[in-house]
Structures are given as structure tokens and as C-alpha cells.
Motif scaffolding. Sequence first.
Motif, PDB file in Angstrom:
ATOM      1  N   LEU A  37      -8.922   8.298   5.422  1.00  0.00           N
ATOM      2  CA  LEU A  37     -10.050   7.261   6.184  1.00  0.00           C
ATOM      3  C   LEU A  37      -9.166   7.211   7.734  1.00  0.00           C
ATOM      4  O   LEU A  37     -11.347   6.900   8.076  1.00  0.00           O
ATOM      5  CB  LEU A  37     -11.585   6.826   5.267  1.00  0.00           C
ATOM      6  N   LEU A  38      -8.855   7.012   7.587  1.00  0.00           N
ATOM      7  CA  LEU A  38      -8.290   6.729   8.705  1.00  0.00           C
ATOM      8  C   LEU A  38      -8.694   8.153  10.429  1.00  0.00           C
ATOM      9  O   LEU A  38      -8.719   6.232  11.643  1.00  0.00           O
ATOM     10  CB  LEU A  38      -6.598   6.886   9.054  1.00  0.00           C
ATOM     11  N   GLU A  39      -8.828   7.995   9.769  1.00  0.00           N
ATOM     12  CA  GLU A  39      -9.152   9.157  11.611  1.00  0.00           C
ATOM     13  C   GLU A  39     -10.588   9.047  11.868  1.00  0.00           C
ATOM     14  O   GLU A  39     -10.718   9.173  12.514  1.00  0.00           O
ATOM     15  CB  GLU A  39      -9.393  10.878  10.958  1.00  0.00           C
ATOM     16  N   SER A  40     -11.100   8.389  10.535  1.00  0.00           N
ATOM     17  CA  SER A  40     -13.178   8.189  11.279  1.00  0.00           C
ATOM     18  C   SER A  40     -13.416   7.096  11.640  1.00  0.00           C
ATOM     19  O   SER A  40     -14.459   7.171  12.633  1.00  0.00           O
ATOM     20  CB  SER A  40     -13.965   8.423   9.359  1.00  0.00           C
ATOM     21  N   TYR A  41     -11.809   6.087  11.491  1.00  0.00           N
ATOM     22  CA  TYR A  41     -12.411   4.887  12.135  1.00  0.00           C
ATOM     23  C   TYR A  41     -11.860   4.669  12.797  1.00  0.00           C
ATOM     24  O   TYR A  41     -12.291   3.925  13.960  1.00  0.00           O
ATOM     25  CB  TYR A  41     -11.483   3.892  10.726  1.00  0.00           C
ATOM     26  N   PHE A  42     -10.463   5.892  13.448  1.00  0.00           N
ATOM     27  CA  PHE A  42     -10.271   6.258  14.760  1.00  0.00           C
ATOM     28  C   PHE A  42     -11.584   6.008  16.042  1.00  0.00           C
ATOM     29  O   PHE A  42     -11.079   5.756  16.641  1.00  0.00           O
ATOM     30  CB  PHE A  42      -8.798   6.546  14.709  1.00  0.00           C
ATOM     31  N   GLU A  43     -12.073   7.322  15.521  1.00  0.00           N
ATOM     32  CA  GLU A  43     -13.166   8.080  16.117  1.00  0.00           C
ATOM     33  C   GLU A  43     -14.323   6.678  16.079  1.00  0.00           C
ATOM     34  O   GLU A  43     -14.886   6.429  17.192  1.00  0.00           O
ATOM     35  CB  GLU A  43     -13.475   8.579  15.105  1.00  0.00           C
ATOM     36  N   LYS A  44     -14.469   5.786  15.181  1.00  0.00           N
ATOM     37  CA  LYS A  44     -15.666   4.833  15.630  1.00  0.00           C
ATOM     38  C   LYS A  44     -14.745   3.619  17.038  1.00  0.00           C
ATOM     39  O   LYS A  44     -16.112   3.342  17.278  1.00  0.00           O
ATOM     40  CB  LYS A  44     -15.841   4.164  13.740  1.00  0.00           C
ATOM     41  N   LEU A  45     -13.962   3.727  16.203  1.00  0.00           N
ATOM     42  CA  LEU A  45     -12.969   2.447  17.608  1.00  0.00           C
ATOM     43  C   LEU A  45     -13.129   3.217  18.008  1.00  0.00           C
ATOM     44  O   LEU A  45     -13.166   1.577  19.627  1.00  0.00           O
ATOM     45  CB  LEU A  45     -11.602   1.677  16.520  1.00  0.00           C
ATOM     46  N   SER A  46     -13.193   3.825  18.831  1.00  0.00           N
ATOM     47  CA  SER A  46     -12.502   4.702  20.285  1.00  0.00           C
ATOM     48  C   SER A  46     -13.981   4.435  21.104  1.00  0.00           C
ATOM     49  O   SER A  46     -13.855   4.626  22.287  1.00  0.00           O
ATOM     50  CB  SER A  46     -12.476   6.416  20.158  1.00  0.00           C
ATOM     51  N   LYS A  47     -15.105   4.487  19.756  1.00  0.00           N
ATOM     52  CA  LYS A  47     -16.347   4.525  20.852  1.00  0.00           C
ATOM     53  C   LYS A  47     -17.033   2.969  20.935  1.00  0.00           C
ATOM     54  O   LYS A  47     -18.078   2.876  21.298  1.00  0.00           O
ATOM     55  CB  LYS A  47     -17.729   5.399  19.775  1.00  0.00           C
ATOM     56  N   LEU A  48     -16.062   2.118  20.851  1.00  0.00           N
ATOM     57  CA  LEU A  48     -17.053   0.421  20.892  1.00  0.00           C
ATOM     58  C   LEU A  48     -15.286  -0.220  21.748  1.00  0.00           C
ATOM     59  O   LEU A  48     -14.485   0.429  21.938  1.00  0.00           O
ATOM     60  CB  LEU A  48     -16.392  -0.234  19.303  1.00  0.00           C
ATOM     61  N   PRO A  49     -16.139  -1.337  22.496  1.00  0.00           N
ATOM     62  CA  PRO A  49     -15.307  -2.089  23.328  1.00  0.00           C
ATOM     63  C   PRO A  49     -15.063  -3.023  22.610  1.00  0.00           C
ATOM     64  O   PRO A  49     -14.914  -3.650  21.950  1.00  0.00           O
ATOM     65  CB  PRO A  49     -16.557  -2.505  24.024  1.00  0.00           C
ATOM     66  N   LEU A  50     -13.667  -2.291  22.435  1.00  0.00           N
ATOM     67  CA  LEU A  50     -12.903  -2.905  22.672  1.00  0.00           C
ATOM     68  C   LEU A  50     -11.892  -4.239  23.365  1.00  0.00           C
ATOM     69  O   LEU A  50     -11.811  -4.325  24.603  1.00  0.00           O
ATOM     70  CB  LEU A  50     -11.393  -2.273  22.091  1.00  0.00           C
ATOM     71  N   LYS A  51     -11.355  -5.730  22.948  1.00  0.00           N
ATOM     72  CA  LYS A  51     -10.784  -6.276  23.384  1.00  0.00           C
ATOM     73  C   LYS A  51      -8.997  -5.221  24.662  1.00  0.00           C
ATOM     74  O   LYS A  51      -8.247  -4.793  23.943  1.00  0.00           O
ATOM     75  CB  LYS A  51     -10.187  -7.699  23.521  1.00  0.00           C
ATOM     76  N   LYS A  52      -8.795  -5.848  25.635  1.00  0.00           N
ATOM     77  CA  LYS A  52      -7.970  -5.691  26.785  1.00  0.00           C
ATOM     78  C   LYS A  52      -6.303  -5.885  26.285  1.00  0.00           C
ATOM     79  O   LYS A  52      -6.593  -6.851  25.747  1.00  0.00           O
ATOM     80  CB  LYS A  52      -8.062  -5.243  27.670  1.00  0.00           C
TER      81      LYS A  52
END
Length: 364
Positions: free
Chosen positions: A73-88
Motif C-alpha cells: 500500500l505504500l505507493e498509493s500513500y506516497f501518491e496521496k501525500l504528494s497531493k497534500l500540503p505538507l509542512k516544509k
Amino acid sequence: MKLKIAMIGVGLIGGSLALCFKGKPDVTVMGYAHLDELKDKYIASGVVDDATLSLEEAVEDADFIFLCVPVGLLESYFEKLSKLPLKKGCIITDVGSTKASIAACAEHVRLTDAYFIGGHPMAGSERAGVDAASAVLFENAYYVLTPSEHVPEEAYSRLSELLAYTRAQIVRVEPLLHDDIVGAISHLPHVIAVALVNQVREYNESNPLYKMLAAGGFRDITRIASSDAIVWRDILLSNRDVLLGLLKDWNSQMTAFTDMLEHKNGEGIEEAFRQAREFRSILPERRKGMISPLFDLYTDVQDAPGMIGKIATELGANDINLSNLEIIENRVDVPGIMRLSFRQEEDMERAKTLLDSLGYQVWI
């Protein structure tokens, strides 16, 4: 401002990590659940400070994100996180037992303003789920980190400092080397155990004596064949190239034994066992690792009514947690008739001291 840690997946590993961090000064732990009943369970169990059904809410302003989900499931979570605004400067890490393919996946996704550092806590349990989570699961275990060359030292230091709360020994390893080593000491043994059990299962179809006599030693040395099928499907496919090479080497070892038997080479067989015994004797004892250790005691007991209950009662009266109890009728493999199993080494040692004092002969 509090340090925010997002736990994506709060099972045995995620829950145990959360317990290591929760309650520490200026730290808050947010759990992500994909089902409403899991969210309530995470909060009720006390392993997290709060939980949410929203991945975006879970990772919002997070300083650290732990992906404690199956490797598949890791690849799908990387994809989801890449579309979210993460803290610098956010650090994303995982807990999977393969690292090279995961690192390549993270590199391909190109997470904005965040750093991925592969992680592998080399500890486990026979139990699963958040109910099995423990703040001491990683104590004295090796915790491998596999940062890429693009990860700043400052980011690596921040993660290793946080993981000091686990009381694990942090080891820095290159991802490919990690997969080679773990493939040999964990993935290959699981494949061998599964193949061996299935071989005996096929023999048993024509003669049930195989099943009846497989108690004791055979069951012990193949216990990892009971591992979760879906989890191990993903692990083996993720480390496919390494496993193919290891299996070729394993076949060479089996070919060598076949040759020695065909030629009645007793000296060769003796030498193989001698070399294996010498190497095994220098392996570290009782350190937590990829394959969770067994903490067992063996003891002879008098064949009389109430003897088994008496031992169990003595252990309970002294607050010693007994995980399992088994009567072994075949004494070929161990010098005892009763096996007492414990989840913690400390419980085993206390039980040995107690039973010794009561006059029982006890072996480890």
C-alpha cells in the motif's frame, strides 16, 4: 509549539511507536484510521492523543509522518501525500521490511518540501493489531534507517533523535544492502518454512501419521510458516530480485547435500554441521530481531493430578505472565515434558528462578 507525529496505520508496529512517543514533552500523536470503528478503537486504547478519518487532517502541519501500512500500500500513500500540503521539512518514514523498491517509489513521486527516510524496526510479535501494541516492543532491537543521498544530515538526525524514545539501537544502512541482508535472514527462511510445511502437508494427504508426529520440534522450526499470507506476498514481490538470487544459492546448498548423500560422504555432512554449529554459536542471543524470539522453559513434571495446574497457579500468584503451555509427549527434541512460553524474556527468567526454588528441574 508541540511536535506533531502522524501515524498512518495504528496496528502492532504503528501503535507501539505511538506509545513510545505519546506523553513525551511537547509531542502530540495523531492517528489515521480508514474505518470509523478503528478510529474509536485507537482513541479508546490510549495509544494516540487523537485520531481522524481524514488523511489530510492527520498529516496537516505534521513534523513526522510514519507510514505503518503493508508494503503493497505504500505507493498509493506516497501518491496521496504528494497531493497534500505538507509542512516544509516534514520527514516521512515507513516500517516496511524491504527498502530499495520503496525508496525508488518515494523518489519517483517527488514529495514536495518533505524528506523520505526508509525505516525498518526489526522487532515483532506473535500477536497483531493495536491491542498487541507495546511501548517496549522495540527496546534493545535494531531499528534500521536507510536515507538516500539526497536527505540532509539534519533531517536524518531529527528522525534518529525522535526514535531514541523507542530505546532501539539505530543502524544506518544503504537500501540495497538492507534488502540483501534481510532477504537472507528473514525472507528466505519464511519461504523455506512455507515450502517445508507444504511438502509435509502433501505427504500427510496419503498418511495422517505425518501430521500426528509433527508436533514439537517440527512445529517449532516452521512456526514462521503461519505468518500473514497477504503481508508476505507483498514483501516477497517487493524484494523479488534479491529472493531469486537467494533461492539459487539455497538450491546450491541443497544440491551439495544431495551429492553428499548420494556419495555417502559422511565427512562432508559432518563438516557442514560443524561449520553451521560454529557460526550459529557466535550469533547474538536473545536480541529482538526480524523473527520474534521464543522465550521458552522446559521442565519435567510428575504424572499426577493437579501438577500442571499447580505450576500455572504458582506463576500467576507471582504475577508472571504465561503466554502458552504445552505438554510434549515426544522427548526427542527437548529434555522436558512441559513447555512454558513467555512473551517477555524477563518473565521467562523470573519463572525459571521461581521454579528452581520450588525444586523443579528447568531447562532453557
